[in-house]
Motif scaffolding. Structure first.
Motif, PDB file in Angstrom:
ATOM      1  N   SER A  14       0.846  -1.190   0.000  1.00  0.00           N
ATOM      2  CA  SER A  14       0.000   0.000   0.000  1.00  0.00           C
ATOM      3  C   SER A  14       0.881   1.238   0.000  1.00  0.00           C
ATOM      4  O   SER A  14       2.025   1.196   0.443  1.00  0.00           O
ATOM      5  CB  SER A  14      -0.943   0.025   1.209  1.00  0.00           C
ATOM      6  OG  SER A  14      -0.224   0.261   2.396  1.00  0.00           O
ATOM      7  N   VAL A  15       0.320   2.309  -0.521  1.00  0.00           N
ATOM      8  CA  VAL A  15       0.993   3.612  -0.532  1.00  0.00           C
ATOM      9  C   VAL A  15      -0.027   4.642  -0.072  1.00  0.00           C
ATOM     10  O   VAL A  15      -1.122   4.725  -0.629  1.00  0.00           O
ATOM     11  CB  VAL A  15       1.498   3.991  -1.939  1.00  0.00           C
ATOM     12  CG1 VAL A  15       2.140   5.376  -1.929  1.00  0.00           C
ATOM     13  CG2 VAL A  15       2.460   2.955  -2.483  1.00  0.00           C
ATOM     14  N   SER A  16       0.327   5.408   0.942  1.00  0.00           N
ATOM     15  CA  SER A  16      -0.523   6.496   1.420  1.00  0.00           C
ATOM     16  C   SER A  16       0.189   7.812   1.165  1.00  0.00           C
ATOM     17  O   SER A  16       1.387   7.925   1.408  1.00  0.00           O
ATOM     18  CB  SER A  16      -0.820   6.353   2.910  1.00  0.00           C
ATOM     19  OG  SER A  16      -1.618   5.211   3.134  1.00  0.00           O
ATOM     20  N   VAL A  17      -0.577   8.771   0.678  1.00  0.00           N
ATOM     21  CA  VAL A  17      -0.031  10.097   0.394  1.00  0.00           C
ATOM     22  C   VAL A  17      -0.875  11.138   1.107  1.00  0.00           C
ATOM     23  O   VAL A  17      -2.109  11.079   1.064  1.00  0.00           O
ATOM     24  CB  VAL A  17      -0.008  10.386  -1.121  1.00  0.00           C
ATOM     25  CG1 VAL A  17       0.413  11.827  -1.399  1.00  0.00           C
ATOM     26  CG2 VAL A  17       0.915   9.406  -1.832  1.00  0.00           C
ATOM     27  N   ILE A  18      -0.214  12.070   1.750  1.00  0.00           N
ATOM     28  CA  ILE A  18      -0.869  13.224   2.352  1.00  0.00           C
ATOM     29  C   ILE A  18      -0.501  14.414   1.478  1.00  0.00           C
ATOM     30  O   ILE A  18       0.676  14.634   1.189  1.00  0.00           O
ATOM     31  CB  ILE A  18      -0.403  13.439   3.801  1.00  0.00           C
ATOM     32  CG1 ILE A  18      -0.732  12.203   4.638  1.00  0.00           C
ATOM     33  CG2 ILE A  18      -1.034  14.702   4.387  1.00  0.00           C
ATOM     34  CD1 ILE A  18      -0.085  12.183   6.001  1.00  0.00           C
ATOM     35  N   ALA A  19      -1.511  15.149   1.031  1.00  0.00           N
ATOM     36  CA  ALA A  19      -1.284  16.283   0.137  1.00  0.00           C
ATOM     37  C   ALA A  19      -2.319  17.365   0.408  1.00  0.00           C
ATOM     38  O   ALA A  19      -3.234  17.188   1.212  1.00  0.00           O
ATOM     39  CB  ALA A  19      -1.355  15.823  -1.317  1.00  0.00           C
ATOM     40  N   ARG A  20      -2.204  18.466  -0.287  1.00  0.00           N
ATOM     41  CA  ARG A  20      -3.120  19.591  -0.086  1.00  0.00           C
ATOM     42  C   ARG A  20      -4.517  19.328  -0.621  1.00  0.00           C
ATOM     43  O   ARG A  20      -5.475  19.927  -0.143  1.00  0.00           O
ATOM     44  CB  ARG A  20      -2.547  20.847  -0.729  1.00  0.00           C
ATOM     45  CG  ARG A  20      -1.342  21.345   0.015  1.00  0.00           C
ATOM     46  CD  ARG A  20      -0.872  22.659  -0.520  1.00  0.00           C
ATOM     47  NE  ARG A  20       0.214  23.136   0.326  1.00  0.00           N
ATOM     48  CZ  ARG A  20       0.936  24.170   0.040  1.00  0.00           C
ATOM     49  NH1 ARG A  20       0.720  24.866  -1.052  1.00  0.00           N
ATOM     50  NH2 ARG A  20       1.900  24.536   0.854  1.00  0.00           N
ATOM     51  N   THR A  21      -4.625  18.456  -1.629  1.00  0.00           N
ATOM     52  CA  THR A  21      -5.948  18.124  -2.166  1.00  0.00           C
ATOM     53  C   THR A  21      -6.110  16.615  -2.256  1.00  0.00           C
ATOM     54  O   THR A  21      -5.126  15.879  -2.400  1.00  0.00           O
ATOM     55  CB  THR A  21      -6.169  18.725  -3.578  1.00  0.00           C
ATOM     56  OG1 THR A  21      -5.292  18.053  -4.504  1.00  0.00           O
ATOM     57  CG2 THR A  21      -5.925  20.228  -3.597  1.00  0.00           C
ATOM     58  N   ALA A  22      -7.343  16.172  -2.199  1.00  0.00           N
ATOM     59  CA  ALA A  22      -7.636  14.745  -2.334  1.00  0.00           C
ATOM     60  C   ALA A  22      -7.287  14.249  -3.731  1.00  0.00           C
ATOM     61  O   ALA A  22      -6.823  13.117  -3.895  1.00  0.00           O
ATOM     62  CB  ALA A  22      -9.102  14.489  -2.020  1.00  0.00           C
ATOM     63  N   THR A  23      -7.491  15.086  -4.724  1.00  0.00           N
ATOM     64  CA  THR A  23      -7.171  14.702  -6.098  1.00  0.00           C
ATOM     65  C   THR A  23      -5.692  14.393  -6.240  1.00  0.00           C
ATOM     66  O   THR A  23      -5.304  13.377  -6.818  1.00  0.00           O
ATOM     67  CB  THR A  23      -7.577  15.821  -7.080  1.00  0.00           C
ATOM     68  OG1 THR A  23      -8.961  16.089  -6.921  1.00  0.00           O
ATOM     69  CG2 THR A  23      -7.285  15.435  -8.505  1.00  0.00           C
ATOM     70  N   ARG A  24      -4.852  15.264  -5.702  1.00  0.00           N
ATOM     71  CA  ARG A  24      -3.405  15.048  -5.779  1.00  0.00           C
ATOM     72  C   ARG A  24      -3.007  13.820  -4.973  1.00  0.00           C
ATOM     73  O   ARG A  24      -2.226  12.986  -5.434  1.00  0.00           O
ATOM     74  CB  ARG A  24      -2.643  16.266  -5.293  1.00  0.00           C
ATOM     75  CG  ARG A  24      -1.130  16.054  -5.294  1.00  0.00           C
ATOM     76  CD  ARG A  24      -0.374  17.300  -4.989  1.00  0.00           C
ATOM     77  NE  ARG A  24      -0.154  17.985  -6.255  1.00  0.00           N
ATOM     78  CZ  ARG A  24       0.749  18.928  -6.424  1.00  0.00           C
ATOM     79  NH1 ARG A  24       1.470  19.353  -5.424  1.00  0.00           N
ATOM     80  NH2 ARG A  24       0.902  19.490  -7.602  1.00  0.00           N
ATOM     81  N   ALA A  25      -3.517  13.679  -3.760  1.00  0.00           N
ATOM     82  CA  ALA A  25      -3.168  12.535  -2.915  1.00  0.00           C
ATOM     83  C   ALA A  25      -3.566  11.223  -3.591  1.00  0.00           C
ATOM     84  O   ALA A  25      -2.795  10.260  -3.605  1.00  0.00           O
ATOM     85  CB  ALA A  25      -3.848  12.664  -1.552  1.00  0.00           C
ATOM     86  N   ASP A  26      -4.743  11.182  -4.183  1.00  0.00           N
ATOM     87  CA  ASP A  26      -5.232   9.961  -4.833  1.00  0.00           C
ATOM     88  C   ASP A  26      -4.388   9.598  -6.058  1.00  0.00           C
ATOM     89  O   ASP A  26      -3.971   8.458  -6.220  1.00  0.00           O
ATOM     90  CB  ASP A  26      -6.701  10.134  -5.228  1.00  0.00           C
ATOM     91  CG  ASP A  26      -7.292   8.863  -5.799  1.00  0.00           C
ATOM     92  OD1 ASP A  26      -7.096   7.784  -5.211  1.00  0.00           O
ATOM     93  OD2 ASP A  26      -7.953   8.950  -6.849  1.00  0.00           O
ATOM     94  N   GLY A  27      -4.140  10.569  -6.896  1.00  0.00           N
ATOM     95  CA  GLY A  27      -3.340  10.303  -8.100  1.00  0.00           C
ATOM     96  C   GLY A  27      -1.932   9.856  -7.777  1.00  0.00           C
ATOM     97  O   GLY A  27      -1.409   8.908  -8.380  1.00  0.00           O
ATOM     98  N   LEU A  28      -1.313  10.533  -6.822  1.00  0.00           N
ATOM     99  CA  LEU A  28       0.052  10.173  -6.447  1.00  0.00           C
ATOM    100  C   LEU A  28       0.127   8.805  -5.781  1.00  0.00           C
ATOM    101  O   LEU A  28       1.045   8.027  -6.053  1.00  0.00           O
ATOM    102  CB  LEU A  28       0.654  11.238  -5.531  1.00  0.00           C
ATOM    103  CG  LEU A  28       0.971  12.583  -6.187  1.00  0.00           C
ATOM    104  CD1 LEU A  28       1.403  13.599  -5.124  1.00  0.00           C
ATOM    105  CD2 LEU A  28       2.031  12.442  -7.263  1.00  0.00           C
ATOM    106  N   SER A  29      -0.831   8.487  -4.918  1.00  0.00           N
ATOM    107  CA  SER A  29      -0.771   7.188  -4.242  1.00  0.00           C
ATOM    108  C   SER A  29      -0.881   6.047  -5.254  1.00  0.00           C
ATOM    109  O   SER A  29      -0.195   5.036  -5.123  1.00  0.00           O
ATOM    110  CB  SER A  29      -1.838   7.072  -3.154  1.00  0.00           C
ATOM    111  OG  SER A  29      -3.135   7.057  -3.701  1.00  0.00           O
ATOM    112  N   THR A  30      -1.698   6.217  -6.262  1.00  0.00           N
ATOM    113  CA  THR A  30      -1.825   5.183  -7.303  1.00  0.00           C
ATOM    114  C   THR A  30      -0.545   5.097  -8.131  1.00  0.00           C
ATOM    115  O   THR A  30      -0.007   4.008  -8.353  1.00  0.00           O
ATOM    116  CB  THR A  30      -3.030   5.473  -8.217  1.00  0.00           C
ATOM    117  OG1 THR A  30      -4.212   5.490  -7.420  1.00  0.00           O
ATOM    118  CG2 THR A  30      -3.162   4.422  -9.294  1.00  0.00           C
ATOM    119  N   ALA A  31      -0.040   6.224  -8.588  1.00  0.00           N
ATOM    120  CA  ALA A  31       1.177   6.225  -9.404  1.00  0.00           C
ATOM    121  C   ALA A  31       2.371   5.676  -8.628  1.00  0.00           C
ATOM    122  O   ALA A  31       3.167   4.893  -9.165  1.00  0.00           O
ATOM    123  CB  ALA A  31       1.472   7.636  -9.892  1.00  0.00           C
TER     124      ALA A  31
END
Length: 109
Positions: free
Chosen positions: A59-76
């Motif tokens: 799994s990969v979890s990302v914390i970011a300023r927006t949910a869109t960015r966090a979601d895209g980055l965690s998948t990539a």
């Protein structure tokens, strides 16, 4: 850790240096959510360079300023080695990354 090996928002907030009242988002991608074989080796995340469907991380979890960015980055990031994730994340302001792999617990990158 949740049943798919993800961090879950409580654990991510405990591991993060980010204040949760700072309007941040967390997203976790885990290949175990949708697999194409009974052993779970082949998942719905694909490497665009090889066409392979074997993520590097559980799994990969990302914390970011927006949910869109966090979601895209965690998948990539699920298909990238640690050094590539660190290089990309270091260029993005306010991004924190946590991974879990088959051989280790949760770690920050």
């Amino acid at each position: 850790m949740d049943r798919y090996g993800g961090l879950g928002s409580r654990t991510a907030s405990e591991k993060s240096n980010t204040s949760w009242n700072s309007h941040r988002a967390v997203a976790t991608s885990a290949a175990a959510g949708t697999t194409f074989d009974t052993s779970g080796k082949f998942a719905h995340h694909f490497d665009p360079h090889t066409g392979g469907a074997r993520p590097i991380w559980s799994s990969v979890s990302v914390i970011a300023r927006t949910a869109t960015r966090a979601d895209g980055l965690s998948t990539a990031f699920s298909m990238l080695p640690a050094d590539s994730i660190r290089r990309i994340a270091s260029r993005l302001e306010g991004v924190e990354v946590y991974v879990s792999g088959p051989d280790a617990g949760i770690r920050a990158l």
